[in-house]
Design a protein around this motif. Structure first.
Motif, PDB file in Angstrom:
ATOM      1  N   MET A  49       0.832  -1.212   0.000  1.00  0.00           N
ATOM      2  CA  MET A  49       0.000   0.000   0.000  1.00  0.00           C
ATOM      3  C   MET A  49       0.863   1.258   0.000  1.00  0.00           C
ATOM      4  SD  MET A  49      -3.432  -0.239   2.178  1.00  0.00           S
ATOM      5  CE  MET A  49      -3.795   1.329   1.441  1.00  0.00           C
ATOM      6  N   PHE A  50       1.893   1.251   0.844  1.00  0.00           N
ATOM      7  CA  PHE A  50       2.771   2.422   0.915  1.00  0.00           C
ATOM      8  C   PHE A  50       3.481   2.655  -0.419  1.00  0.00           C
ATOM      9  CE2 PHE A  50       3.481   2.080   5.823  1.00  0.00           C
ATOM     10  CZ  PHE A  50       2.178   2.493   6.017  1.00  0.00           C
ATOM     11  N   LEU A  51       3.956   1.580  -1.031  1.00  0.00           N
ATOM     12  CA  LEU A  51       4.696   1.718  -2.292  1.00  0.00           C
ATOM     13  C   LEU A  51       3.786   2.155  -3.439  1.00  0.00           C
ATOM     14  CD1 LEU A  51       7.075  -1.392  -2.131  1.00  0.00           C
ATOM     15  CD2 LEU A  51       7.696   1.003  -1.817  1.00  0.00           C
ATOM     16  N   ASN A  52       2.563   1.643  -3.454  1.00  0.00           N
ATOM     17  CA  ASN A  52       1.666   1.911  -4.588  1.00  0.00           C
ATOM     18  C   ASN A  52       0.891   3.210  -4.448  1.00  0.00           C
ATOM     19  OD1 ASN A  52       2.359  -0.481  -5.922  1.00  0.00           O
ATOM     20  ND2 ASN A  52       0.855  -1.667  -4.772  1.00  0.00           N
ATOM     21  N   HIS A  53       0.450   3.529  -3.227  1.00  0.00           N
ATOM     22  CA  HIS A  53      -0.424   4.690  -3.040  1.00  0.00           C
ATOM     23  C   HIS A  53       0.323   5.961  -2.654  1.00  0.00           C
ATOM     24  CE1 HIS A  53      -4.322   2.548  -3.299  1.00  0.00           C
ATOM     25  NE2 HIS A  53      -3.614   1.526  -2.848  1.00  0.00           N
ATOM     26  N   LEU A  54       1.569   5.820  -2.209  1.00  0.00           N
ATOM     27  CA  LEU A  54       2.303   6.994  -1.727  1.00  0.00           C
ATOM     28  C   LEU A  54       3.411   7.423  -2.684  1.00  0.00           C
ATOM     29  CD1 LEU A  54       2.487   6.137   2.094  1.00  0.00           C
ATOM     30  CD2 LEU A  54       0.838   7.581   0.892  1.00  0.00           C
ATOM     31  N   ARG A  55       3.202   7.161  -3.945  1.00  0.00           N
ATOM     32  CA  ARG A  55       4.155   7.678  -4.939  1.00  0.00           C
ATOM     33  C   ARG A  55       3.991   9.190  -5.033  1.00  0.00           C
ATOM     34  NH1 ARG A  55       2.203   3.267  -8.227  1.00  0.00           N
ATOM     35  NH2 ARG A  55       1.184   4.771  -9.579  1.00  0.00           N
ATOM     36  N   GLU A  56       5.101   9.860  -5.293  1.00  0.00           N
ATOM     37  CA  GLU A  56       5.087  11.330  -5.302  1.00  0.00           C
ATOM     38  C   GLU A  56       4.116  11.895  -6.332  1.00  0.00           C
ATOM     39  OE1 GLU A  56       8.884  13.170  -5.594  1.00  0.00           O
ATOM     40  OE2 GLU A  56       9.741  12.013  -3.941  1.00  0.00           O
ATOM     41  N   ASP A  57       3.986  11.194  -7.458  1.00  0.00           N
ATOM     42  CA  ASP A  57       3.192  11.729  -8.563  1.00  0.00           C
ATOM     43  C   ASP A  57       1.718  11.318  -8.475  1.00  0.00           C
ATOM     44  OD1 ASP A  57       3.688   9.057  -8.957  1.00  0.00           O
ATOM     45  OD2 ASP A  57       3.985   9.215 -11.125  1.00  0.00           O
ATOM     46  N   ARG A  58       1.359  10.631  -7.396  1.00  0.00           N
ATOM     47  CA  ARG A  58      -0.006  10.110  -7.297  1.00  0.00           C
ATOM     48  C   ARG A  58      -0.785  10.855  -6.222  1.00  0.00           C
ATOM     49  NH1 ARG A  58      -1.835   3.728  -7.026  1.00  0.00           N
ATOM     50  NH2 ARG A  58      -4.045   4.108  -6.687  1.00  0.00           N
ATOM     51  N   SER A  59      -2.008  11.304  -6.571  1.00  0.00           N
ATOM     52  CA  SER A  59      -2.865  11.926  -5.563  1.00  0.00           C
ATOM     53  C   SER A  59      -3.418  10.837  -4.648  1.00  0.00           C
ATOM     54  CB  SER A  59      -3.999  12.702  -6.228  1.00  0.00           C
ATOM     55  OG  SER A  59      -4.784  11.837  -7.018  1.00  0.00           O
ATOM     56  N   LEU A  60      -3.784  11.231  -3.435  1.00  0.00           N
ATOM     57  CA  LEU A  60      -4.167  10.260  -2.421  1.00  0.00           C
ATOM     58  C   LEU A  60      -5.588  10.512  -1.944  1.00  0.00           C
ATOM     59  CD1 LEU A  60      -3.064   7.950  -0.521  1.00  0.00           C
ATOM     60  CD2 LEU A  60      -2.516   9.768   1.111  1.00  0.00           C
ATOM     61  N   HIS A  61      -6.433   9.470  -1.999  1.00  0.00           N
ATOM     62  CA  HIS A  61      -7.752   9.548  -1.379  1.00  0.00           C
ATOM     63  C   HIS A  61      -7.559   9.124   0.070  1.00  0.00           C
ATOM     64  CE1 HIS A  61     -11.854   8.774  -0.233  1.00  0.00           C
ATOM     65  NE2 HIS A  61     -12.294   9.278  -1.370  1.00  0.00           N
ATOM     66  N   TYR A  62      -7.422  10.111   0.949  1.00  0.00           N
ATOM     67  CA  TYR A  62      -6.921   9.848   2.295  1.00  0.00           C
ATOM     68  C   TYR A  62      -7.828   8.907   3.093  1.00  0.00           C
ATOM     69  CZ  TYR A  62      -4.837  10.688   6.873  1.00  0.00           C
ATOM     70  OH  TYR A  62      -4.230  10.525   8.093  1.00  0.00           O
ATOM     71  N   GLY A  63      -9.131   9.137   3.067  1.00  0.00           N
ATOM     72  CA  GLY A  63     -10.041   8.311   3.843  1.00  0.00           C
ATOM     73  C   GLY A  63      -9.995   6.848   3.434  1.00  0.00           C
ATOM     74  N   GLU A  64     -10.054   6.602   2.146  1.00  0.00           N
ATOM     75  CA  GLU A  64      -9.998   5.223   1.636  1.00  0.00           C
ATOM     76  C   GLU A  64      -8.660   4.567   1.968  1.00  0.00           C
ATOM     77  OE1 GLU A  64      -9.959   3.185  -2.775  1.00  0.00           O
ATOM     78  OE2 GLU A  64     -11.239   4.952  -2.479  1.00  0.00           O
ATOM     79  N   PHE A  65      -7.597   5.347   1.811  1.00  0.00           N
ATOM     80  CA  PHE A  65      -6.252   4.849   2.122  1.00  0.00           C
ATOM     81  C   PHE A  65      -6.147   4.461   3.595  1.00  0.00           C
ATOM     82  CE2 PHE A  65      -1.994   6.029   3.760  1.00  0.00           C
ATOM     83  CZ  PHE A  65      -1.202   5.124   3.059  1.00  0.00           C
ATOM     84  N   MET A  66      -6.617   5.327   4.489  1.00  0.00           N
ATOM     85  CA  MET A  66      -6.507   5.058   5.923  1.00  0.00           C
ATOM     86  C   MET A  66      -7.377   3.881   6.346  1.00  0.00           C
ATOM     87  SD  MET A  66      -4.200   6.888   7.205  1.00  0.00           S
ATOM     88  CE  MET A  66      -4.521   6.472   8.914  1.00  0.00           C
TER      89      MET A  66
END
Length: 266
Positions: A184-201
């Motif tokens: 999850m950290f590698l795929n969702h926390l890339r610098e160029d990727r926006s983050l849907h924070y609620g879904e991620f958490m």
């Protein structure tokens, strides 16, 4: 000068380096700060000298972070920034003995009112994880101590701090013993990727409670501290974090939650 490759041609490099180390006792904060900047720049100008003098250079950076006469943390900031540069070139044996001290020392800066201190300390923490294998259990404890803070500061008002948190969490992932969390950290926390924070958490908490259910109270207690954060988005993220933790924990573990503490937010 020390940032330039021309330094490789200087016979006096060691003399300059020793003189800069001597400036760490200077009465002027700015001189102490610039001395550390010069020492850190050796990583660019003469990286092989960093390997040779790694122990002395690291000791200078640690001394800078422990500077007692640094009310605005200028020296500490320079020490953290320079140390991040040096870490790519030092021998592992030189950093191992200082690893835990540095990790503990920089932790309070994660929540500093100064965004550059937040950014530099979090980036440095991410860089330190490269050396955690020899102290795996000890450093894992430091990762757990900082995990809630790093996840909450993904909602930091400063984009450069969010970027630093993404980097640090990507670096921490492989050391956490949870493949799902690491992915999850590698795929969702890339610098160029926006983050849907609620879904991620929501998904992060699911993995946390599957892998570390015994950490529930510890994670909740740390989040409660942020109910009074100065940053509104982080104040909002903390109760969301707790909600997702409780949602995904087993019923048996849920009995351990102090509901009165949660309701009072203290």
């Amino acid at each position: 000068l020390l940032n330039s490759n021309v330094v490789n041609d200087l016979i006096l490099l060691e003399t300059m380096m020793d003189n800069m180390m001597g400036r760490q006792k200077d009465a002027c904060t700015l001189v102490r700060m610039l001395a550390l900047r010069g020492l850190g720049n050796i990583a660019s100008g003469s990286p092989e000298k960093v390997r040779k003098h790694g122990a002395k250079l690291l000791a200078s950076m640690v001394n800078g972070m422990d500077d007692k006469d640094d009310p605005h943390n200028l020296v500490a900031l320079e020490a953290m920034s320079s140390l991040s540069k040096l870490l790519d070139h030092v021998e592992e044996r030189d950093i191992q003995s200082m690893l835990l001290h540095i990790a503990i020392r920089i932790r309070p800066f994660f929540d500093s009112e100064q965004p550059d201190l937040r950014q530099s300390s979090i980036v440095l923490f991410g860089n330190l994880t490269k050396f955690s294998e020899g102290n795996c259990e000890v450093f894992f404890e430091q990762i757990l101590n900082g995990l809630v803070t790093l996840l909450l500061h993904l909602q930091d008002p400063k984009p450069e701090v969010v970027k630093a948190c993404k980097f640090a969490l990507r670096m921490c992932g492989p050391n956490m013993g949870c493949e799902g969390l690491c992915d999850m950290f590698l795929n969702h926390l890339r610098e160029d990727r926006s983050l849907h924070y609620g879904e991620f958490m929501n998904n992060v908490c699911k993995h946390l409670m599957q892998s570390y259910p015994e950490m529930l109270n510890r994670l909740i207690s740390t989040n409660l501290f942020y109910f009074k954060s100065n940053w509104v988005d982080i104040r909002a993220a903390a109760p969301m974090f707790i909600g997702f933790l409780v949602l995904h924990v087993d019923e048996d573990q849920c009995q351990q939650v102090d509901l009165d503490q949660l309701i009072s937010g203290e």
